[in-house]
Write an enzyme that holds these catalytic residues in place. Structure first.
Site, PDB file in Angstrom:
ATOM      1  N   TYR A   9       0.841  -1.194   0.000  1.00 41.09           N
ATOM      2  CA  TYR A   9       0.000   0.000   0.000  1.00 41.09           C
ATOM      3  C   TYR A   9       0.874   1.240   0.000  1.00 41.09           C
ATOM      4  O   TYR A   9       2.076   1.170   0.232  1.00 41.09           O
ATOM      5  CB  TYR A   9      -0.957  -0.008   1.198  1.00 41.09           C
ATOM      6  N   LYS A  42       6.489  -1.748   1.873  1.00 42.88           N
ATOM      7  CA  LYS A  42       5.296  -1.202   2.531  1.00 42.88           C
ATOM      8  C   LYS A  42       4.155  -2.209   2.418  1.00 42.88           C
ATOM      9  O   LYS A  42       3.145  -1.990   1.725  1.00 42.88           O
ATOM     10  CB  LYS A  42       4.930   0.157   1.913  1.00 42.88           C
ATOM     11  N   GLU A  44      12.007   2.953  14.281  1.00 42.36           N
ATOM     12  CA  GLU A  44      10.972   3.811  13.684  1.00 42.36           C
ATOM     13  C   GLU A  44       9.680   3.656  14.466  1.00 42.36           C
ATOM     14  O   GLU A  44       9.547   2.763  15.313  1.00 42.36           O
ATOM     15  CB  GLU A  44      10.768   3.501  12.198  1.00 42.36           C
ATOM     16  N   LEU A  93      11.133   1.399   7.025  1.00 41.29           N
ATOM     17  CA  LEU A  93      10.555   1.848   5.754  1.00 41.29           C
ATOM     18  C   LEU A  93      11.325   3.100   5.320  1.00 41.29           C
ATOM     19  O   LEU A  93      11.522   4.006   6.134  1.00 41.29           O
ATOM     20  CB  LEU A  93       9.074   2.187   5.933  1.00 41.29           C
TER      21      LEU A  93
HETATM   22  N1  PDD Z   1       2.979   5.043   7.177  1.00 36.21           N
HETATM   23  N2  PDD Z   1       7.611   3.815   8.808  1.00 36.21           N
HETATM   24  C1  PDD Z   1       6.473   3.099   8.768  1.00 36.21           C
HETATM   25  C2  PDD Z   1       6.444   1.765   9.419  1.00 36.21           C
HETATM   26  C3  PDD Z   1       5.324   3.616   8.122  1.00 36.21           C
HETATM   27  O1  PDD Z   1       4.204   2.890   8.066  1.00 36.21           O
HETATM   28  C4  PDD Z   1       5.384   4.915   7.538  1.00 36.21           C
HETATM   29  C5  PDD Z   1       4.211   5.530   6.833  1.00 36.21           C
HETATM   30  C6  PDD Z   1       6.592   5.630   7.628  1.00 36.21           C
HETATM   31  C7  PDD Z   1       6.753   7.014   7.050  1.00 36.21           C
HETATM   32  O2  PDD Z   1       6.830   6.982   5.653  1.00 36.21           O
HETATM   33  P1  PDD Z   1       6.315   8.199   4.772  1.00 36.21           P
HETATM   34  O3  PDD Z   1       7.058   9.413   5.224  1.00 36.21           O
HETATM   35  O4  PDD Z   1       6.657   7.805   3.396  1.00 36.21           O
HETATM   36  O5  PDD Z   1       4.825   8.321   4.997  1.00 36.21           O
HETATM   37  C8  PDD Z   1       7.687   5.039   8.260  1.00 36.21           C
HETATM   38  C9  PDD Z   1       1.763   5.470   6.511  1.00 36.21           C
HETATM   39  C10 PDD Z   1       1.580   6.932   6.485  1.00 36.21           C
HETATM   40  C11 PDD Z   1       0.586   4.685   7.090  1.00 36.21           C
HETATM   41  O6  PDD Z   1       0.774   3.508   7.353  1.00 36.21           O
HETATM   42  O7  PDD Z   1      -0.498   5.238   7.248  1.00 36.21           O
END
Ligand code: PDD
Length: 290
Positions: free
Chosen positions: A31, A150, A182, A206
Site C-alpha cells: 500500500y 510497505k 521507527e 521503511l
Molecule cells: N505510514 N515507517 C512506517 C512503518 C510507516 O508505516 C510509515 C508511513 C513511515 C513514514 O513513511 P512516509 O514518510 O513515506 O509516509 C515510516 C503510513 C503513512 C501509514 O501507514 O499510514
C-alpha cells in the site's frame, strides 16, 4: 464517496473485495499513502518509486509495472476531483494485491490480475500534536525483516499502536537489538549534540518519503545530519526527538517512556524543520514541483 476498484469508479458502498483475494487471505500486497495539498499530490514520484520497489520485491504485476504505476497516478488525481478534494488537505490510500485465486500459498497462475484499490479522503490536520508534541513508548520490534517493503501485513504495528493507546500515549517506537528504529507508522529522528540522527536506510525500516524530505531540508538549513543507529541506551541524552510521516508530517516527541525529552517541550531544531517543511508545502501548493 467515490472510490476506484479494479478499473471502476464506484460509490464506496458498492466496493467489495472477493473473499479469495490474496490481500485478505495472505496480506499478499502493498500500500501507499499520499498527502494531497490543494489537490496536488505531494512527492507523488517518490511514492510511485517506492510502490515499484514493493511490487518488484513481491513480484506482483511485474510484467506491466509501468502502465500500472501511470494509471495509479491518474486514478489518484481523478479521485481528488470526483470527491471534491481539490482544496484543503486529503490523503490518498492505494492498495495493490496479487489478486484473487483459490487459496494456495504459491502464486496464482500467470495472468491473474492484481487487485487495485484507491480511495481519497478529507484530512484534517492535528495541529495540536504538531505544536505541543506527543508522548511515546518504546516497544520490542516483532516485525519481519523486510520492513523496507510497505506491506499490508501490519499486525505488529497494529498491536504496538494499540499498546501505546492503552498506555495513554500517542504512539510507540520499535526497538530491535537495542536500536530505536521507527514508529508504528512513521520514521524516528533524534537530535544529539545539535546533530539530527536517524536510522540508516536498511531492511529494518521503511524508507520514508517524509524522512527523505526532512534530510533534504536539514541540508538546506545547514543542520548537520547523521544516518546512524540510535541506540536505546542513548535516548536519555537526546536533546530532541521527533517522528515523520506523510500523514503527520513532523511531530515532536516530548515524553518517552514517561520521562521528558530535553526540556519537555518541542525543541528549536524540530521547530526549524517544521517551519521549513510548512514553507516547502506552501510553495508546493502554489504549483512549484517538489
Ligand atoms: N505510514 N515507517 C512506517 C512503518 C510507516 O508505516 C510509515 C508511513 C513511515 C513514514 O513513511 P512516509 O514518510 O513515506 O509516509 C515510516 C503510513 C503513512 C501509514 O501507514 O499510514
Amino acid at each position: 464517496m467515490i472510490v476506484y476498484l479494479n478499473g471502476q469508479y464506484i460509490p464506496r458502498r458498492q466496493a467489495f473485495i472477493d473473499v479469495d483475494d490474496r490481500g485478505f487471505l495472505f496480506a499478499d500486497g502493498i500500500y501507499e499513502v499520499v498527502h494531497s495539498y490543494e489537490g496536488h499530490l505531494f512527492q507523488i514520484d517518490a511514492h510511485l518509486q517506492r510502490m515499484e520497489h514493493g511490487l518488484r520485491s513481491l513480484r506482483i504485476a511485474a510484467d506491466d509495472l509501468g502502465s500500472l504505476l501511470r494509471s495509479v497516478r491518474e486514478v489518484a488525481e481523478r479521485l481528488l476531483v470526483e470527491n471534491d478534494l481539490t482544496s484543503g488537505e486529503a490523503t490518498v490510500y492505494i492498495q495493490i494485491t496479487r489478486g484473487s485465486a483459490p487459496r494456495t500459498h504459491a502464486f496464482p497462475p500467470a495472468g491473474t490480475p492484481p487487485t487495485v484499490y484507491v480511495a481519497a479522503t478529507r484530512y484534517v490536520p492535528q495541529r495540536t500534536q504538531a505544536e505541543e508534541g506527543i508522548a511515546v513508548i518504546l516497544v520490542p520490534d516483532t516485525r519481519w525483516v523486510r520492513c523496507d517493503i510497505k506491506s499490508v501485513a501490519l499486525l505488529p504495528n497494529v498491536l504496538a499502536r494499540q499498546r501505546a493507546i492503552e498506555a495513554g500515549v500517542a504512539d510507540a517506537v520499535f526497538v530491535r537489538d537495542g536500536v530505536a528504529l521507527e514508529g508504528t507508522s512513521s520514521n524516528f529522528f533524534g537530535v544529539f549534540d545539535g546533530k539530527v540522527v536517524t536510522a540508516p536506510k536498511t531492511n529494518y525500516i521503511l524508507p520514508g518519503i517524509t524522512r527523505q524530505v526532512v534530510l533534504g531540508l536539514c541540508a538546506d538549513l545547514g543542520v548537520p545530519v547523521r544516518e546512524a543507529p540510535i541506540l536505546e541506551h542513548q535516548l536519555d541524552e537526546a536533546e530532541e526527538l521527533f517522528l515523520t510521516s506523510t500523514i503527520m508530517e513532523i511531530r515532536p516527541i516530548v515524553r518517552l517512556n514517561g520521562r521528558p525529552v530535553g526540556t519537555g517541550a518541542p525543541g528549536p531544531v524540530t521547530r526549524r524543520i517544521q517551519k521549513a517543511f510548512r514553507e516547502l508545502v506552501s510553495d508546493f501548493k502554489g504549483g512549484a514541483s517538489v
